[in-house]
Design an enzyme around this catalytic site. Structure first.
Site, PDB file in Angstrom:
ATOM      1  N   LEU A  16       0.824  -1.217   0.000  1.00 57.82           N
ATOM      2  CA  LEU A  16       0.000   0.000   0.000  1.00 57.82           C
ATOM      3  C   LEU A  16       0.853   1.260   0.000  1.00 57.82           C
ATOM      4  O   LEU A  16       0.486   2.274  -0.600  1.00 57.82           O
ATOM      5  CB  LEU A  16      -0.922   0.000   1.230  1.00 57.82           C
ATOM      6  CG  LEU A  16      -1.912  -1.161   1.338  1.00 57.82           C
ATOM      7  CD1 LEU A  16      -2.813  -0.986   2.568  1.00 57.82           C
ATOM      8  CD2 LEU A  16      -2.766  -1.289   0.086  1.00 57.82           C
ATOM      9  N   SER A 143      -6.396  -1.014  10.898  1.00 57.88           N
ATOM     10  CA  SER A 143      -6.911  -2.207  10.229  1.00 57.88           C
ATOM     11  C   SER A 143      -8.216  -2.622  10.892  1.00 57.88           C
ATOM     12  O   SER A 143      -8.513  -2.215  12.024  1.00 57.88           O
ATOM     13  CB  SER A 143      -5.862  -3.309  10.405  1.00 57.88           C
ATOM     14  OG  SER A 143      -6.428  -4.577  10.301  1.00 57.88           O
ATOM     15  N   TYR A 156      -1.103  -8.280  16.450  1.00 56.77           N
ATOM     16  CA  TYR A 156      -1.455  -7.317  15.390  1.00 56.77           C
ATOM     17  C   TYR A 156      -2.696  -6.518  15.792  1.00 56.77           C
ATOM     18  O   TYR A 156      -2.730  -5.297  15.686  1.00 56.77           O
ATOM     19  CB  TYR A 156      -1.683  -8.084  14.080  1.00 56.77           C
ATOM     20  CG  TYR A 156      -1.983  -7.213  12.879  1.00 56.77           C
ATOM     21  CD1 TYR A 156      -0.996  -6.376  12.349  1.00 56.77           C
ATOM     22  CD2 TYR A 156      -3.240  -7.220  12.275  1.00 56.77           C
ATOM     23  CE1 TYR A 156      -1.258  -5.577  11.243  1.00 56.77           C
ATOM     24  CE2 TYR A 156      -3.506  -6.432  11.167  1.00 56.77           C
ATOM     25  CZ  TYR A 156      -2.516  -5.613  10.657  1.00 56.77           C
ATOM     26  OH  TYR A 156      -2.784  -4.817   9.555  1.00 56.77           O
ATOM     27  N   LYS A 160      -2.693  -2.467  16.555  1.00 55.70           N
ATOM     28  CA  LYS A 160      -3.503  -1.546  15.750  1.00 55.70           C
ATOM     29  C   LYS A 160      -4.509  -0.809  16.642  1.00 55.70           C
ATOM     30  O   LYS A 160      -4.788   0.372  16.423  1.00 55.70           O
ATOM     31  CB  LYS A 160      -4.221  -2.302  14.623  1.00 55.70           C
ATOM     32  CG  LYS A 160      -3.286  -2.772  13.507  1.00 55.70           C
ATOM     33  CD  LYS A 160      -2.610  -1.611  12.792  1.00 55.70           C
ATOM     34  CE  LYS A 160      -1.819  -2.043  11.571  1.00 55.70           C
ATOM     35  NZ  LYS A 160      -1.062  -0.942  10.950  1.00 55.70           N
ATOM     36  N   THR A 191      -1.823  -7.448  -0.828  1.00 60.19           N
ATOM     37  CA  THR A 191      -0.401  -7.144  -0.635  1.00 60.19           C
ATOM     38  C   THR A 191       0.228  -8.324   0.106  1.00 60.19           C
ATOM     39  O   THR A 191      -0.462  -9.251   0.529  1.00 60.19           O
ATOM     40  CB  THR A 191      -0.215  -5.867   0.205  1.00 60.19           C
ATOM     41  OG1 THR A 191      -0.707  -6.132   1.514  1.00 60.19           O
ATOM     42  CG2 THR A 191      -0.941  -4.665  -0.388  1.00 60.19           C
TER      43      THR A 191
HETATM   44  N1  LIG Z   1      -3.107  -5.175   2.932  1.00 61.78           N
HETATM   45  C1  LIG Z   1      -4.135  -5.210   3.763  1.00 61.78           C
HETATM   46  O1  LIG Z   1      -5.118  -5.943   3.546  1.00 61.78           O
HETATM   47  C2  LIG Z   1      -4.133  -4.350   4.997  1.00 61.78           C
HETATM   48  C3  LIG Z   1      -5.298  -4.324   5.766  1.00 61.78           C
HETATM   49  C4  LIG Z   1      -5.354  -3.521   6.892  1.00 61.78           C
HETATM   50  C5  LIG Z   1      -4.252  -2.745   7.239  1.00 61.78           C
HETATM   51  N2  LIG Z   1      -3.138  -2.803   6.492  1.00 61.78           N
HETATM   52  C6  LIG Z   1      -1.995  -1.983   6.925  1.00 61.78           C
HETATM   53  O2  LIG Z   1      -1.473  -1.266   5.839  1.00 61.78           O
HETATM   54  C7  LIG Z   1      -0.097  -0.988   6.067  1.00 61.78           C
HETATM   55  C8  LIG Z   1       0.709  -1.386   4.834  1.00 61.78           C
HETATM   56  O3  LIG Z   1       0.635  -2.788   4.702  1.00 61.78           O
HETATM   57  P1  LIG Z   1       0.774  -3.521   3.297  1.00 61.78           P
HETATM   58  O4  LIG Z   1      -0.499  -4.202   3.054  1.00 61.78           O
HETATM   59  O5  LIG Z   1       1.302  -2.614   2.274  1.00 61.78           O
HETATM   60  O6  LIG Z   1       1.859  -4.623   3.702  1.00 61.78           O
HETATM   61  P2  LIG Z   1       3.241  -5.030   3.028  1.00 61.78           P
HETATM   62  O7  LIG Z   1       3.091  -5.159   1.564  1.00 61.78           O
HETATM   63  O8  LIG Z   1       3.697  -6.212   3.810  1.00 61.78           O
HETATM   64  O9  LIG Z   1       4.208  -3.776   3.301  1.00 61.78           O
HETATM   65  C9  LIG Z   1       4.666  -3.492   4.584  1.00 61.78           C
HETATM   66  C10 LIG Z   1       5.610  -2.316   4.513  1.00 61.78           C
HETATM   67  O10 LIG Z   1       6.094  -2.032   5.833  1.00 61.78           O
HETATM   68  C11 LIG Z   1       7.494  -1.933   5.784  1.00 61.78           C
HETATM   69  N3  LIG Z   1       8.155  -2.295   7.035  1.00 61.78           N
HETATM   70  C12 LIG Z   1       8.055  -3.461   7.716  1.00 61.78           C
HETATM   71  N4  LIG Z   1       8.867  -3.448   8.795  1.00 61.78           N
HETATM   72  C13 LIG Z   1       9.482  -2.235   8.785  1.00 61.78           C
HETATM   73  C14 LIG Z   1      10.448  -1.624   9.622  1.00 61.78           C
HETATM   74  N5  LIG Z   1      10.971  -2.255  10.684  1.00 61.78           N
HETATM   75  N6  LIG Z   1      10.861  -0.374   9.325  1.00 61.78           N
HETATM   76  C15 LIG Z   1      10.364   0.277   8.246  1.00 61.78           C
HETATM   77  N7  LIG Z   1       9.468  -0.264   7.405  1.00 61.78           N
HETATM   78  C16 LIG Z   1       9.034  -1.505   7.676  1.00 61.78           C
HETATM   79  C17 LIG Z   1       7.915  -2.893   4.671  1.00 61.78           C
HETATM   80  O11 LIG Z   1       9.231  -2.598   4.264  1.00 61.78           O
HETATM   81  P3  LIG Z   1      10.247  -3.723   3.681  1.00 61.78           P
HETATM   82  O12 LIG Z   1       9.987  -3.773   2.196  1.00 61.78           O
HETATM   83  O13 LIG Z   1      11.601  -3.196   4.015  1.00 61.78           O
HETATM   84  O14 LIG Z   1       9.944  -5.005   4.375  1.00 61.78           O
HETATM   85  C18 LIG Z   1       6.838  -2.573   3.642  1.00 61.78           C
HETATM   86  O15 LIG Z   1       7.161  -1.424   2.928  1.00 61.78           O
HETATM   87  C19 LIG Z   1       0.291  -1.760   7.333  1.00 61.78           C
HETATM   88  O16 LIG Z   1       0.290  -0.877   8.429  1.00 61.78           O
HETATM   89  C20 LIG Z   1      -0.825  -2.780   7.468  1.00 61.78           C
HETATM   90  O17 LIG Z   1      -1.029  -3.182   8.795  1.00 61.78           O
HETATM   91  C21 LIG Z   1      -3.031  -3.588   5.376  1.00 61.78           C
END
Ligand SMILES: NC(=O)c1ccc[n+]([C@@H]2O[C@H](COP(=O)([O-])OP(=O)(O)OC[C@H]3O[C@@H](n4cnc5c(N)ncnc54)[C@H](OP(=O)(O)O)[C@@H]3O)[C@@H](O)[C@H]2O)c1
Length: 299
Positions: A16, A143, A156, A160, A191
């Site tokens: 995202l 979330s 998690y 959140k 994702t």
């Molecule tokens: N996708 C969904 O369905 C969903 C639903 C509800 C909420 N969310 C929330 O949306 C946000 C983005 O999630 P996403 O779906 O895009 O997940 P994702 O594809 O797994 O991406 C997670 C991101 O967080 C970064 N990250 C993880 N650990 C880190 C650290 N120690 N320091 C800095 N960056 C770090 C990762 O960087 P690296 O590339 O370096 O690992 C990556 O850029 C999260 O907060 C997640 O909880 C997602």
């Protein structure tokens, strides 16, 4: 010509954060993409946006939220490059699968370091400049698991929920200085975080919770598969949040998040618990007692 507004997006390397950073760049924002792997992330962002390496509207900053020194360095760099940001989007996050008994404390610590303590530290470092500027918006990506405590992902859900309360508290403190807070309750998006590979898995599939894991896993995959939408569908909600003017806004992004917020508002707690239990196929209270012998927690 007016200076572009500056937004810091954490976790802009993929998922995202990546599509959001690209979208905001296309909409004219100056994007500070904060991420662990700057080179790889920036090259993905340039590919998506067509931005050239010399473009100062797209800047990469190294940030590992679990390391205090990295957060401090990132904040300093952000302030040097752009001054007080107009918006700070806390998007980076990790997830976890496993029951409370199964999940090592070290994973709880990493969960809170990544999703809460690091973002709090970065915000603390940037707030003085934002206060002095008399404007700014902090956006926290929450979330559905932060709205209700979901079984098999307690760290998690807990983090959140904590993020939401942090934002709510802070909103009351910073509003008099012209700074607003928005909590985005994200629905389900395709994702890495919703895949096996993108989640830290502590489940013991042969342990005392094996029966629950089987149904939760099956039903969960079905529900996620139905609800998940392309990440590009998330960016409009984030862009709208950046234009919020209220002191504290909590908004769902996606139909499943909208539905959950509505149900959570109107349905009694006991009913919500039963609905989630039935949805995930969790057996009724007491039905797995006595516990199988020899079942040990995974510490
Ligand atoms: N996708 C969904 O369905 C969903 C639903 C509800 C909420 N969310 C929330 O949306 C946000 C983005 O999630 P996403 O779906 O895009 O997940 P994702 O594809 O797994 O991406 C997670 C991101 O967080 C970064 N990250 C993880 N650990 C880190 C650290 N120690 N320091 C800095 N960056 C770090 C990762 O960087 P690296 O590339 O370096 O690992 C990556 O850029 C999260 O907060 C997640 O909880 C997602």
């Amino acid at each position: 010509m007016a200076e572009p507004r500056t937004v810091v997006v954490t976790g802009a390397s993929r998922g995202l954060g990546l599509v959001s950073a690209a979208h905001l760049y296309r909409r004219g924002w100056r994007v500070i993409a904060a991420m662990r792997s700057v080179d790889a992330g920036l090259s993905r962002l340039r590919e998506l946006t067509g931005a050239s390496p010399g473009d100062n509207r797209l800047v990469g900053v190294a940030l590992d939220l679990t390391e205090a020194a990295s957060v401090e360095r990132a904040a300093k760099e952000i302030l040097e490059v752009a001054g007080a940001p107009d918006a700070l989007v806390h998007n980076a996050g990790i997830s976890a699968a496993g029951m409370v008994e199964e999940t090592p404390i070290a994973l709880w610590e990493r969960m809170f370091a990544t999703n809460l303590f690091g973002p709090v530290a970065l915000t603390k470092a940037l707030l003085p400049a934002m206060r002095a500027a008399g404007r700014g918006r902090v956006v926290l990506v929450s979330s559905e698991a932060g709205v209700r405590g979901m079984p098999a992902t307690a760290p998690y859900s807990a983090v959140k929920g904590a993020v939401e309360r942090w934002g709510e508290s802070m909103a009351g403190e910073v509003a008099p200085f012209g700074i607003g807070v928005t909590v985005l309750v994200a629905g389900t998006y395709e994702t890495d975080i919703i895949t096996d590979a993108g989640t830290t898995d502590s489940r013991d599939l042969d342990g005392p919770y094996a029966r629950l894991h089987r149904t939760i896993d099956r039903r969960g995959r079905l529900l996620v598969g139905r609800a998940a939408r392309p990440p590009e569908r998330f960016v409009g909600g984030l862009a709208a949040a950046l234009d919020d003017t209220g002191a504290y806004i909590r908004r769902p992004v996606g139909p499943d998040a909208r539905m959950l917020l509505l149900l959570n508002r109107i349905a009694p707690t006991r009913l919500m618990h039963q609905m989630i239990r039935l949805l995930l196929g969790i057996p009724r209270r007491g039905s797995l007692w006595p516990a199988p012998e020899g079942s040990q927690p995974n510490i």
